[in-house]
Enzyme design. Sequence first.
Site, mmCIF file in Angstrom:
data_model
loop_
_atom_site.group_PDB
_atom_site.id
_atom_site.type_symbol
_atom_site.label_atom_id
_atom_site.label_comp_id
_atom_site.label_asym_id
_atom_site.label_seq_id
_atom_site.Cartn_x
_atom_site.Cartn_y
_atom_site.Cartn_z
ATOM 1 N N ASP A 53 1.197 -1.464 -0.372
ATOM 2 C CA ASP A 53 0.066 0.049 -0.187
ATOM 3 C C ASP A 53 1.243 1.168 0.343
ATOM 4 O O ASP A 53 0.484 2.877 -0.337
ATOM 5 C CB ASP A 53 -0.725 -0.157 1.096
ATOM 6 C CG ASP A 53 0.102 0.118 2.407
ATOM 7 O OD1 ASP A 53 1.317 -0.324 2.388
ATOM 8 O OD2 ASP A 53 -1.090 0.258 3.395
ATOM 9 N N SER A 54 2.137 1.616 0.302
ATOM 10 C CA SER A 54 3.189 2.292 -0.280
ATOM 11 C C SER A 54 2.929 3.004 -1.408
ATOM 12 O O SER A 54 3.670 4.259 -2.240
ATOM 13 C CB SER A 54 4.839 1.749 -0.450
ATOM 14 O OG SER A 54 4.884 0.200 -0.929
ATOM 15 N N ASP A 92 -0.750 -6.350 0.042
ATOM 16 C CA ASP A 92 -1.418 -5.966 1.312
ATOM 17 C C ASP A 92 -2.493 -5.448 1.045
ATOM 18 O O ASP A 92 -3.506 -4.556 -0.113
ATOM 19 C CB ASP A 92 -0.869 -3.783 1.189
ATOM 20 C CG ASP A 92 0.442 -4.305 2.038
ATOM 21 O OD1 ASP A 92 0.613 -4.816 3.198
ATOM 22 O OD2 ASP A 92 0.993 -3.031 1.503
ATOM 23 N N GLU A 124 -1.494 -5.461 8.714
ATOM 24 C CA GLU A 124 -0.632 -5.171 10.260
ATOM 25 C C GLU A 124 -1.557 -5.327 11.157
ATOM 26 O O GLU A 124 -2.383 -4.467 11.280
ATOM 27 C CB GLU A 124 -0.296 -3.576 9.698
ATOM 28 C CG GLU A 124 -0.233 -2.843 7.977
ATOM 29 C CD GLU A 124 0.186 -1.794 8.386
ATOM 30 O OE1 GLU A 124 0.368 -1.000 8.862
ATOM 31 O OE2 GLU A 124 1.332 -1.247 7.221
ATOM 32 N N GLU A 191 8.859 -4.031 10.467
ATOM 33 C CA GLU A 191 9.277 -2.756 9.925
ATOM 34 C C GLU A 191 9.787 -2.085 10.988
ATOM 35 O O GLU A 191 9.461 -2.302 11.843
ATOM 36 C CB GLU A 191 8.739 -2.306 9.039
ATOM 37 C CG GLU A 191 8.964 -0.463 9.038
ATOM 38 C CD GLU A 191 8.066 -0.457 7.539
ATOM 39 O OE1 GLU A 191 7.082 -1.030 7.253
ATOM 40 O OE2 GLU A 191 8.274 0.892 7.050
HETATM 41 O O1 KIV Z 1 3.837 -1.035 1.258
HETATM 42 C C1 KIV Z 1 4.988 -1.610 2.019
HETATM 43 O O2 KIV Z 1 5.103 -1.245 0.458
HETATM 44 C C2 KIV Z 1 5.118 -1.841 3.281
HETATM 45 C C3 KIV Z 1 7.388 -2.581 3.344
HETATM 46 C C4 KIV Z 1 7.169 -1.607 3.570
HETATM 47 C C5 KIV Z 1 6.711 -4.612 3.638
HETATM 48 O O3 KIV Z 1 4.177 -2.956 3.655
#
Ligand code: KIV
Length: 273
Positions: A53-54, A92, A124, A191
């Site tokens: 979700d980044s 995610d 998460e 993380e």
């Molecule tokens: O969303 C993401 O990129 C992540 C990584 C930082 C593990 O959860």
Amino acid sequence: MSQHQSPDIKRITTHQLQAMKQRGEKISMLTAYDFSMARIIDGAGIDVLLVGDSASNVMAGHETTLPITLDQMIYHASSVVRAVSRAFVVVDIPFGYYQGNSSEALRSAIRIMKESGAHAVKVEGGAEIKESVIRILSAGVPVMGHLGLTPQSIFKFGTYTVRAKEEEEAEKLLADAKLLEECGCFAIVLEKIPAKLAKKVAESVTIPIIGIGAGGDVDGQVLVMQDMLGITKEFKPRFLRRYADLNAIINDAVENYIKDVKSSDFPNNKEQY
Ligand code: KIV
């Protein structure tokens, strides 16, 4: 395919990731959000691709991961899945699509699996999302956990600094990792936590622990693709190693293109019909 990659593996599965932990082979994981980049990264031999979700930050330009929707995640994930022939693809579940209750969590996971063709989902949190994790797993969907700095809770933390430095939070993190393993998660991302704690967690569970800013004594590493390729310039945490300076390379290429267009150097006689 690189020389560091198991040559006999055609498609990575959760069983192969587990076996990699058992034989001490480190797991490589990167994020990807689109077809073209996923194709290059898969071709280079990455083990796991995370449609993180980044995407909310690096693709859409939001400050946090909170705004991205389930539909948007499915769009990114389906683009990545179409590109991949070897990597295991994890997606995610975004903020707001699993925290409410376990039925909502299951519905979101099923939409991701059905509509994108991905292989697993990531969520998460620990004890507070236990019911959702169990419900998703009960439908046969592999679940990856994520503990430590969990960006979907950024407004609770207030900052992106290192988590679990204090004894109480470290103990909860270790207990959460054991709980996620007990529930049936196939792996956990840790993380931005102290390396010593990450090592302890990796030694305390039998499932792979993938670190980002969690030191080297874990079972694998993950980075955000735009960060490790040097596309993002401003983001410079201590844990980030840049493997390229694509920002400068792309900037030079575009400057040269503009120059050639302005001077009528492009296209030349051979570049036309
Ligand atoms: O969303 C993401 O990129 C992540 C990584 C930082 C593990 O959860």
